[in-house]
Motif scaffolding. Structure first.
Motif, PDB file in Angstrom:
ATOM      1  N   GLY A   1       0.811  -1.216   0.000  1.00 21.08           N
ATOM      2  CA  GLY A   1       0.000   0.000   0.000  1.00 21.08           C
ATOM      3  C   GLY A   1       0.838   1.257   0.000  1.00 21.08           C
ATOM      4  O   GLY A   1       0.576   2.196  -0.754  1.00 21.08           O
ATOM      5  N   ARG A   2       1.877   1.290   0.838  1.00 26.74           N
ATOM      6  CA  ARG A   2       2.720   2.491   0.894  1.00 26.74           C
ATOM      7  C   ARG A   2       3.527   2.656  -0.388  1.00 26.74           C
ATOM      8  O   ARG A   2       3.726   3.780  -0.872  1.00 26.74           O
ATOM      9  CB  ARG A   2       3.633   2.436   2.123  1.00 26.74           C
ATOM     10  N   LEU A   3       4.013   1.537  -0.957  1.00 30.43           N
ATOM     11  CA  LEU A   3       4.755   1.626  -2.216  1.00 30.43           C
ATOM     12  C   LEU A   3       3.847   2.107  -3.342  1.00 30.43           C
ATOM     13  O   LEU A   3       4.237   2.980  -4.138  1.00 30.43           O
ATOM     14  CB  LEU A   3       5.366   0.280  -2.572  1.00 30.43           C
ATOM     15  N   ALA A   4       2.630   1.569  -3.426  1.00 25.19           N
ATOM     16  CA  ALA A   4       1.701   1.998  -4.475  1.00 25.19           C
ATOM     17  C   ALA A   4       1.391   3.482  -4.345  1.00 25.19           C
ATOM     18  O   ALA A   4       1.347   4.209  -5.344  1.00 25.19           O
ATOM     19  CB  ALA A   4       0.416   1.174  -4.410  1.00 25.19           C
ATOM     20  N   ALA A   5       1.190   3.967  -3.120  1.00 25.52           N
ATOM     21  CA  ALA A   5       0.910   5.388  -2.917  1.00 25.52           C
ATOM     22  C   ALA A   5       2.094   6.245  -3.359  1.00 25.52           C
ATOM     23  O   ALA A   5       1.917   7.318  -3.963  1.00 25.52           O
ATOM     24  CB  ALA A   5       0.582   5.650  -1.450  1.00 25.52           C
ATOM     25  N   PHE A   6       3.307   5.766  -3.099  1.00 27.27           N
ATOM     26  CA  PHE A   6       4.510   6.486  -3.533  1.00 27.27           C
ATOM     27  C   PHE A   6       4.575   6.563  -5.051  1.00 27.27           C
ATOM     28  O   PHE A   6       4.811   7.630  -5.630  1.00 27.27           O
ATOM     29  CB  PHE A   6       5.747   5.792  -2.972  1.00 27.27           C
ATOM     30  N   LEU A   7       4.325   5.446  -5.727  1.00 29.21           N
ATOM     31  CA  LEU A   7       4.379   5.432  -7.188  1.00 29.21           C
ATOM     32  C   LEU A   7       3.285   6.310  -7.790  1.00 29.21           C
ATOM     33  O   LEU A   7       3.518   7.037  -8.760  1.00 29.21           O
ATOM     34  CB  LEU A   7       4.225   3.999  -7.703  1.00 29.21           C
ATOM     35  N   GLU A   8       2.098   6.249  -7.227  1.00 32.42           N
ATOM     36  CA  GLU A   8       0.962   7.004  -7.762  1.00 32.42           C
ATOM     37  C   GLU A   8       1.093   8.501  -7.534  1.00 32.42           C
ATOM     38  O   GLU A   8       0.468   9.298  -8.247  1.00 32.42           O
ATOM     39  CB  GLU A   8      -0.332   6.496  -7.127  1.00 32.42           C
ATOM     40  N   SER A   9       1.921   8.890  -6.577  1.00 38.30           N
ATOM     41  CA  SER A   9       2.042  10.318  -6.252  1.00 38.30           C
ATOM     42  C   SER A   9       2.890  11.081  -7.253  1.00 38.30           C
ATOM     43  O   SER A   9       2.921  12.315  -7.228  1.00 38.30           O
ATOM     44  CB  SER A   9       2.643  10.474  -4.851  1.00 38.30           C
ATOM     45  N   GLY A  10       3.598  10.369  -8.140  1.00 33.41           N
ATOM     46  CA  GLY A  10       4.484  11.047  -9.076  1.00 33.41           C
ATOM     47  C   GLY A  10       5.595  11.776  -8.340  1.00 33.41           C
ATOM     48  O   GLY A  10       5.666  13.002  -8.375  1.00 33.41           O
ATOM     49  N   PRO A  11       6.487  11.046  -7.634  1.00 33.82           N
ATOM     50  CA  PRO A  11       7.532  11.699  -6.837  1.00 33.82           C
ATOM     51  C   PRO A  11       8.367  12.662  -7.665  1.00 33.82           C
ATOM     52  O   PRO A  11       8.685  12.390  -8.820  1.00 33.82           O
ATOM     53  CB  PRO A  11       8.367  10.514  -6.324  1.00 33.82           C
ATOM     54  N   ALA A  12       8.707  13.785  -7.073  1.00 32.30           N
ATOM     55  CA  ALA A  12       9.350  14.901  -7.779  1.00 32.30           C
ATOM     56  C   ALA A  12      10.600  14.454  -8.519  1.00 32.30           C
ATOM     57  O   ALA A  12      11.491  13.825  -7.946  1.00 32.30           O
ATOM     58  CB  ALA A  12       9.691  16.014  -6.788  1.00 32.30           C
ATOM     59  N   GLY A  13      10.638  14.804  -9.816  1.00 33.52           N
ATOM     60  CA  GLY A  13      11.803  14.544 -10.635  1.00 33.52           C
ATOM     61  C   GLY A  13      11.876  13.155 -11.222  1.00 33.52           C
ATOM     62  O   GLY A  13      12.624  12.919 -12.173  1.00 33.52           O
ATOM     63  N   VAL A  14      11.121  12.191 -10.673  1.00 35.11           N
ATOM     64  CA  VAL A  14      11.215  10.808 -11.125  1.00 35.11           C
ATOM     65  C   VAL A  14      10.355  10.617 -12.374  1.00 35.11           C
ATOM     66  O   VAL A  14       9.155  10.873 -12.355  1.00 35.11           O
ATOM     67  CB  VAL A  14      10.761   9.822 -10.028  1.00 35.11           C
ATOM     68  N   VAL A  15      10.973  10.172 -13.451  1.00 31.63           N
ATOM     69  CA  VAL A  15      10.254   9.878 -14.684  1.00 31.63           C
ATOM     70  C   VAL A  15      10.035   8.370 -14.808  1.00 31.63           C
ATOM     71  O   VAL A  15       8.957   7.925 -15.176  1.00 31.63           O
ATOM     72  CB  VAL A  15      11.017  10.408 -15.909  1.00 31.63           C
ATOM     73  N   ARG A  16      11.059   7.597 -14.479  1.00 33.03           N
ATOM     74  CA  ARG A  16      10.946   6.140 -14.556  1.00 33.03           C
ATOM     75  C   ARG A  16      11.439   5.503 -13.272  1.00 33.03           C
ATOM     76  O   ARG A  16      12.278   6.066 -12.564  1.00 33.03           O
ATOM     77  CB  ARG A  16      11.790   5.575 -15.703  1.00 33.03           C
ATOM     78  N   MET A  17      10.895   4.323 -13.002  1.00 36.58           N
ATOM     79  CA  MET A  17      11.409   3.497 -11.923  1.00 36.58           C
ATOM     80  C   MET A  17      11.400   2.053 -12.405  1.00 36.58           C
ATOM     81  O   MET A  17      10.499   1.643 -13.146  1.00 36.58           O
ATOM     82  CB  MET A  17      10.560   3.637 -10.664  1.00 36.58           C
ATOM     83  N   LYS A  18      12.381   1.294 -11.998  1.00 40.52           N
ATOM     84  CA  LYS A  18      12.439  -0.112 -12.380  1.00 40.52           C
ATOM     85  C   LYS A  18      13.133  -0.877 -11.270  1.00 40.52           C
ATOM     86  O   LYS A  18      13.938  -0.326 -10.507  1.00 40.52           O
ATOM     87  CB  LYS A  18      13.200  -0.291 -13.701  1.00 40.52           C
ATOM     88  N   GLY A  19      12.798  -2.160 -11.163  1.00 43.58           N
ATOM     89  CA  GLY A  19      13.458  -2.993 -10.174  1.00 43.58           C
ATOM     90  C   GLY A  19      12.568  -4.113  -9.710  1.00 43.58           C
ATOM     91  O   GLY A  19      11.546  -4.433 -10.326  1.00 43.58           O
ATOM     92  N   ILE A  20      12.967  -4.752  -8.619  1.00 42.98           N
ATOM     93  CA  ILE A  20      12.195  -5.855  -8.062  1.00 42.98           C
ATOM     94  C   ILE A  20      11.923  -5.583  -6.588  1.00 42.98           C
ATOM     95  O   ILE A  20      12.728  -4.952  -5.890  1.00 42.98           O
ATOM     96  CB  ILE A  20      12.908  -7.213  -8.234  1.00 42.98           C
ATOM     97  N   VAL A  21      10.777  -6.064  -6.141  1.00 42.40           N
ATOM     98  CA  VAL A  21      10.310  -5.801  -4.781  1.00 42.40           C
ATOM     99  C   VAL A  21       9.737  -7.082  -4.201  1.00 42.40           C
ATOM    100  O   VAL A  21       8.956  -7.777  -4.865  1.00 42.40           O
ATOM    101  CB  VAL A  21       9.221  -4.703  -4.780  1.00 42.40           C
ATOM    102  N   ARG A  22      10.103  -7.390  -2.963  1.00 39.19           N
ATOM    103  CA  ARG A  22       9.461  -8.492  -2.245  1.00 39.19           C
ATOM    104  C   ARG A  22       8.368  -7.917  -1.352  1.00 39.19           C
ATOM    105  O   ARG A  22       8.598  -6.950  -0.617  1.00 39.19           O
ATOM    106  CB  ARG A  22      10.474  -9.265  -1.398  1.00 39.19           C
ATOM    107  N   LEU A  23       7.195  -8.510  -1.429  1.00 39.61           N
ATOM    108  CA  LEU A  23       6.094  -8.146  -0.550  1.00 39.61           C
ATOM    109  C   LEU A  23       6.084  -9.089   0.644  1.00 39.61           C
ATOM    110  O   LEU A  23       6.568 -10.226   0.553  1.00 39.61           O
ATOM    111  CB  LEU A  23       4.762  -8.222  -1.298  1.00 39.61           C
ATOM    112  N   PRO A  24       5.543  -8.659   1.765  1.00 43.80           N
ATOM    113  CA  PRO A  24       5.521  -9.533   2.952  1.00 43.80           C
ATOM    114  C   PRO A  24       4.773 -10.829   2.674  1.00 43.80           C
ATOM    115  O   PRO A  24       3.770 -10.836   1.951  1.00 43.80           O
ATOM    116  CB  PRO A  24       4.782  -8.691   3.997  1.00 43.80           C
TER     117      PRO A  24
END
Length: 343
Positions: free
Chosen positions: A224-247
């Motif tokens: 939930g917190r990661l999705a909110a971060f991505l949806e907020s359009g963090p300043a300056g960030v155009v792209r993000m890529k990588g892998i994430v483990r969920l609990p």
């Protein structure tokens, strides 16, 4: 088996704002990355004089390994199916929306596509720095404020105040291709290609180079917190890529369970591949060779505030004193899943 997917990026904007300049810049600076372009007519782009190896009614090969297609809105689905087919080997498809259809309709068409190889890569709205259309900015996953050489940077802040996604300022449409797709290093020909010659003849319109911030965590991230971060359009960030483990338990699975969705058997893993362009988010189960105890992410953009971005992502990490996630907690992120259709 992981299905190879190609991001399809829509480029929209009013007549004369610099859409064609942006597309030309991407092609001339592809440097091994194979880009497919869909336009209404070659005359709209400067590529027909030297880059197009002969006029064609549908698909024309460009000298740098890219492809250019001519179509109307009715033929778009068929053209995209041809372009994203694995045999073409394309890394990115760009649709220049002018004359094809309204940007909203093209977005709906792509999101509704059942083609397993095409994924929505975001809506890029090109805006005139001297008179930016703020309504277009509000629709965009990435807003490109073009013409800073004529009007100065003030418009960037005006657009940033209303745009939900990333905002980048450019001159002459010079958008760094790395902001849309990873550069692909392929063997270069022994002699200069026609696009390289044209670049030398016209002179460079250098782009503001993309910068990056790497983030690593040994703890899983809260969906939930990661999705909110991505949806907020963090300043300056155009792209993000990588892998994430969920609990474990966030998706109601242990990493080995399976569930049925839409009649298709779908695995429900703990480790996910994440790709974004602005506020366009796509996730899928990470390929078997990619794993992490927590997260490995790269943020790409311009004027990045590294300490603030790191702090925001650290806040997404699951803390030891947090209660176990609910069985549906992962849906905040996995609702952006792109691999639900079998190949």
């Amino acid at each position: 088996m992981t299905v190879r997917t190609v991001p399809v990026v829509l480029v929209a904007g009013h007549l004369g704002v610099g859409k064609s300049s942006l597309v030309n810049h991407l092609l001339r600076h592809a440097d091994g990355t194979r880009i497919g372009v869909v336009v209404n007519d070659f005359g709209a782009l400067g590529i027909d004089a030297m880059l197009v190896a002969g006029q064609a009614s549908s698909v024309t090969a460009l000298s740098n390994g890219c492809l250019c297609c001519v179509t109307d809105a009715d033929g778009l689905s068929a053209v995209l199916a041809d372009l994203v087919a694995p045999a073409t080997g394309l890394d990115l498809v760009v649709v220049e929306a002018s004359g094809l259809a309204e940007p909203r309709e093209l977005v709906r068409l792509l999101l509704a596509s059942s083609d397993p190889h095409a994924v929505y890569g975001g809506l890029v709205a090109v805006l005139d720095a001297c008179a930016p259309d703020l309504d277009h900015a509000r629709l965009a996953d990435l807003a490109v404020v073009n013409g800073l050489d004529r009007c100065g940077p003030a418009a960037v802040e005006a657009v940033r105040a209303v745009a939900p996604g990333a905002v980048v300022g450019t001159s002459h449409g010079a958008l760094d291709p790395a902001l849309l797709v990873d550069p692909v290093r392929r063997p270069q020909p022994a002699q200069l290609t026609l696009d390289a010659l044209l670049r030398e003849a016209d002179g460079e319109h250098p782009h503001v180079a993309a910068s990056s911030v790497s983030f690593a965590s040994e703890r899983p991230l809260d969906a939930g917190r990661l999705a909110a971060f991505l949806e907020s359009g963090p300043a300056g960030v155009v792209r993000m890529k990588g892998i994430v483990r969920l609990p474990v338990g966030a998706s109601g699975a242990t990493g080995e369970d399976e569930e049925r969705g839409g009649g298709v058997l779908i695995e429900t893993p703990d480790v996910w591949e994440v790709q974004t362009v602005g506020t366009a988010i796509r996730v899928r189960p990470a390929p078997g060779r990619l794993t992490t105890r927590g997260a490995r992410l790269v943020l790409i953009g311009t004027d990045l505030d590294e300490p603030a971005l790191r702090a925001a992502l650290e806040d997404c990490a699951v803390r030891e004193d947090e209660p176990a996630p609910s069985e549906h907690a992962a849906l905040a992120l996995t609702r952006y899943r792109i691999d639900l259709t079998s190949a």
